[in-house]
Design a protein around this motif. Structure first.
Motif, PDB file in Angstrom:
ATOM      1  N   ASP A  82       0.225   5.875  -4.715  1.00  0.00           N
ATOM      2  CA  ASP A  82      -1.233   5.956  -4.629  1.00  0.00           C
ATOM      3  C   ASP A  82      -1.656   7.223  -3.881  1.00  0.00           C
ATOM      4  OD1 ASP A  82      -3.791   5.095  -5.253  1.00  0.00           O
ATOM      5  OD2 ASP A  82      -4.019   3.946  -3.401  1.00  0.00           O
ATOM      6  N   THR A  85      -2.012   7.421   0.077  1.00  0.00           N
ATOM      7  CA  THR A  85      -3.055   6.767   0.868  1.00  0.00           C
ATOM      8  C   THR A  85      -2.575   5.491   1.559  1.00  0.00           C
ATOM      9  OG1 THR A  85      -3.838   5.508  -1.053  1.00  0.00           O
ATOM     10  CG2 THR A  85      -4.855   7.661  -0.652  1.00  0.00           C
ATOM     11  N   CYS A  86      -1.468   4.911   1.086  1.00  0.00           N
ATOM     12  CA  CYS A  86      -1.050   3.597   1.588  1.00  0.00           C
ATOM     13  C   CYS A  86      -0.749   3.607   3.089  1.00  0.00           C
ATOM     14  CB  CYS A  86       0.165   3.106   0.817  1.00  0.00           C
ATOM     15  SG  CYS A  86      -0.137   2.905  -0.963  1.00  0.00           S
ATOM     16  N   PRO A  92      -4.306  -3.952   2.659  1.00  0.00           N
ATOM     17  CA  PRO A  92      -3.474  -3.632   1.482  1.00  0.00           C
ATOM     18  C   PRO A  92      -4.257  -3.674   0.189  1.00  0.00           C
ATOM     19  CG  PRO A  92      -3.004  -5.850   2.270  1.00  0.00           C
ATOM     20  CD  PRO A  92      -3.902  -5.213   3.296  1.00  0.00           C
ATOM     21  N   THR A  93      -3.834  -2.850  -0.752  1.00  0.00           N
ATOM     22  CA  THR A  93      -4.424  -2.831  -2.086  1.00  0.00           C
ATOM     23  C   THR A  93      -3.315  -3.011  -3.113  1.00  0.00           C
ATOM     24  OG1 THR A  93      -4.173  -0.439  -2.383  1.00  0.00           O
ATOM     25  CG2 THR A  93      -6.185  -1.212  -1.278  1.00  0.00           C
ATOM     26  N   SER A  94      -3.687  -3.354  -4.322  1.00  0.00           N
ATOM     27  CA  SER A  94      -2.697  -3.579  -5.370  1.00  0.00           C
ATOM     28  C   SER A  94      -1.898  -2.321  -5.674  1.00  0.00           C
ATOM     29  CB  SER A  94      -3.389  -4.082  -6.643  1.00  0.00           C
ATOM     30  OG  SER A  94      -4.359  -3.137  -7.093  1.00  0.00           O
ATOM     31  N   CYS A  96      -0.691  -0.361  -3.617  1.00  0.00           N
ATOM     32  CA  CYS A  96       0.304  -0.169  -2.570  1.00  0.00           C
ATOM     33  C   CYS A  96       1.363  -1.269  -2.568  1.00  0.00           C
ATOM     34  CB  CYS A  96      -0.372  -0.099  -1.205  1.00  0.00           C
ATOM     35  SG  CYS A  96      -1.474   1.325  -1.017  1.00  0.00           S
ATOM     36  N   GLN A  97       1.404  -2.074  -3.621  1.00  0.00           N
ATOM     37  CA  GLN A  97       2.407  -3.127  -3.708  1.00  0.00           C
ATOM     38  C   GLN A  97       3.777  -2.514  -3.988  1.00  0.00           C
ATOM     39  OE1 GLN A  97       1.476  -6.535  -6.200  1.00  0.00           O
ATOM     40  NE2 GLN A  97       3.643  -6.824  -6.701  1.00  0.00           N
ATOM     41  N   ASP A 120       3.266  -5.360   0.526  1.00  0.00           N
ATOM     42  CA  ASP A 120       2.392  -4.199   0.369  1.00  0.00           C
ATOM     43  C   ASP A 120       2.550  -3.234   1.537  1.00  0.00           C
ATOM     44  OD1 ASP A 120       1.438  -5.499  -1.889  1.00  0.00           O
ATOM     45  OD2 ASP A 120      -0.235  -6.412  -0.819  1.00  0.00           O
ATOM     46  N   LEU A 121       2.553  -1.956   1.212  1.00  0.00           N
ATOM     47  CA  LEU A 121       2.650  -0.905   2.211  1.00  0.00           C
ATOM     48  C   LEU A 121       1.290  -0.656   2.844  1.00  0.00           C
ATOM     49  CD1 LEU A 121       4.691   1.259   3.315  1.00  0.00           C
ATOM     50  CD2 LEU A 121       3.726   2.804   1.604  1.00  0.00           C
ATOM     51  N   VAL A 122       1.255  -0.558   4.183  1.00  0.00           N
ATOM     52  CA  VAL A 122       0.017  -0.260   4.917  1.00  0.00           C
ATOM     53  C   VAL A 122       0.322   0.763   6.010  1.00  0.00           C
ATOM     54  CG1 VAL A 122      -1.092  -2.488   4.448  1.00  0.00           C
ATOM     55  CG2 VAL A 122       0.382  -2.233   6.463  1.00  0.00           C
ATOM     56  N   SER A 123      -0.690   1.088   6.784  1.00  0.00           N
ATOM     57  CA  SER A 123      -0.545   2.075   7.845  1.00  0.00           C
ATOM     58  C   SER A 123       0.347   1.537   8.970  1.00  0.00           C
ATOM     59  CB  SER A 123      -1.924   2.430   8.413  1.00  0.00           C
ATOM     60  OG  SER A 123      -2.555   1.277   8.941  1.00  0.00           O
TER      61      SER A 123
END
Length: 349
Positions: A82, A85-86, A92-94, A96-97, A120-123
Motif C-alpha cells: 500500500d 502507508t501501513c 488497520p485497513t484491508s 495492509c492485510q 494486519d500491518l500497522v505503525s
C-alpha cells in the motif's frame, strides 16, 4: 544502498517473556506448545506463503498471556505494501492485510469457539519497533459478526547479531486476551498463513528453526517449541551487485569526499561481506586531521564521537530509509571504519 539491505518479516514472533508473577501450582498451565510449518521448506530467495500452526493444551482455566515467535534469519516480507502507508497508520485497513487464519479457544471451559482472523500491518506500537501487527477477529456467536481487534498490536522488532538465534525478527504479543465478548476463553490454537514471504537466501546445513515462546496467566514459566525451516537452492540464486564511486576534492583544503554506492535487487542473494579498497594513488589517509580533530572513536554508542561521514540504506521492501553515521574506530596505525544505524535497525557494520 550502502551495506546490506535490512528487510521486514511479517509473522508472529518474539523473545524472552518472563514476567514477575509468582508461578502457579503445577495444575495450571498452557501445556507444552507445538508448532507446525506448512510448507516445511522453501527455495532460497523465493517468494511464497508460509503456514504457522501453534497449539496449546490449557488446563484449570488457564490461557496464554504472552506469545512470541522467533523467525529464522532472513525470513522477510514486503512492508512497503500500500505504497508504504501501513507502517504509518494505527487503524488497520484491508490493503495492509498480510495474513489470515483461525483462532480456536474454549469458552467458559466447555464451549469450543473458532474465530476467523486476519493479520494486519500497522505503525510501530512502541519506540524502537519496526512496525506493529494487529489481529482482527469475527465473532461467530453474534448475528452481525462485526470485526474486532483482539488485544493490542504486537511489537515487531529486530534481534541483534549477538542474539543466540542470530540477527532476525521478533514479534511479541503481550497480554493476549483471556476473555471475548464478556466470555472467559482459553486459547488453544492459532492457525495462520502469511502471504508473500521472501525466504532466506542462505542454506545452513542445520536448518534454522522458527521458535515459539509463551507463558500463561497462571504460570509464568516459559514454554517453548520450534520447527525447522529448510532452505534449498542457494547455488542458483543470482548475485550481481552494482557499484559506483566518486571522489571530490574540498574547495577549502586538500581533503576529499568519497561517495560509494552499492546496489542490488531484492531477488538477489544476501551480501555476506563487503570490502572497499581505496586507491592509494588517488587518496591517502590524513593522520594530521585525525589527530587534530580527535576523530578516532573508542565507542560510537557513547554519543560523544565526531562522525567522519554518513551512510544510508534503502530497501524496496521497507518504506523508510536507514540513516546511519560513519565513525573512525580502531587505532591510528590500525584504523577501522564503523557504520552505525540507530533504532529500529540497531545495526553496526
Amino acid at each position: 544502498m550502502l551495506g546490506q539491505r535490512v528487510l521486514l518479516a511479517l509473522a508472529i514472533a518474539g523473545t524472552s517473556l518472563a514476567g514477575g508473577a509468582l508461578a502457579a501450582p503445577a495444575s495450571a498451565s498452557i501445556g507444552q506448545p507445538s508448532v507446525t510449518l506448512t510448507p516445511t521448506s522453501g527455495t532460497a530467495a523465493s517468494t511464497g506463503n508460509l503456514g504457522v500452526d501453534v497449539k496449546f493444551s490449557p488446563t484449570s482455566g488457564d490461557s496464554t498471556r504472552d506469545l512470541a515467535l522467533e523467525l529464522p534469519q532472513g525470513l522477510i516480507a514486503n512492508a512497503s505494501i500500500d505504497e508504504g502507508t501501513c507502517v504509518h497508520i494505527s487503524v488497520p485497513t484491508s490493503a495492509c492485510q498480510v495474513g489470515s487464519g483461525t483462532l480456536t479457544a474454549t469458552a467458559l471451559g466447555l464451549l469450543p469457539v473458532k474465530l476467523p482472523a486476519t493479520f494486519d500491518l500497522v505503525s510501530p506500537p512502541r519506540p524502537g519497533d519496526l512496525a506493529g501487527l494487529v489481529v482482527i477477529v469475527n465473532n461467530p456467536l453474534t448475528i452481525k459478526k462485526q470485526p474486532v481487534q483482539l488485544g493490542t498490536p504486537a511489537d515487531i522488532t529486530l534481534r541483534p547479531a549477538t542474539d543466540p538465534a542470530g540477527m532476525g525478527l521478533n514479534i511479541i504479543f503481550r497480554n493476549v486476551p483471556n476473555s471475548f465478548d464478556n466470555l472467559s476463553i482459553a486459547l488453544k490454537e492459532i492457525n495462520s498463513t502469511f502471504q508473500g514471504l521472501r525466504f532466506p537466501s542462505t542454506c545452513p546445513a542445520t536448518p534454522a528453526p522458527l521458535t515459539v515462546v509463551a507463558d500463561s496467566y497462571k504460570d509464568s514459566t516459559l514454554q517453548t517449541a520450534s520447527a525447522p525451516l529448510t532452505v534449498t537452492g542457494c547455488s542458483t540464486v543470482p548475485y550481481a551487485p552494482g557499484f559506483s564511486a566518486s571522489v571530490t576534492r574540498n574547495t577549502s583544503d586538500s581533503g576529499v569526499q568519497i561517495v560509494t554506492t552499492v546496489t542490488q535487487s531484492a531477488d538477489q542473494a544476501t551480501t555476506g561481506k563487503l570490502a572497499l579498497a581505496l586507491p592509494s594513488a588517488v587518496v591517502q589517509p590524513n593522520a594530521q586531521a585525525v589527530l587534530k580533530y580527535n576523530l578516532i572513536c573508542a565507542n560510537p554508542a557513547s554519543g560523544s564521537c565526531t562522525p567522519i561521514g554518513t551512510a544510508d540504506a534503502v530497501s524496496p521492501l521497507y518504506p523508510l530509509p536507514l540513516m546511519g553515521k560513519v565513525y573512525l574506530t580502531g587505532q591510528l596505525l590500525a584504523p577501522a571504519v564503523s557504520i552505525v544505524f540507530p533504532a529500529p535497525f540497531p545495526i553496526t557494520l
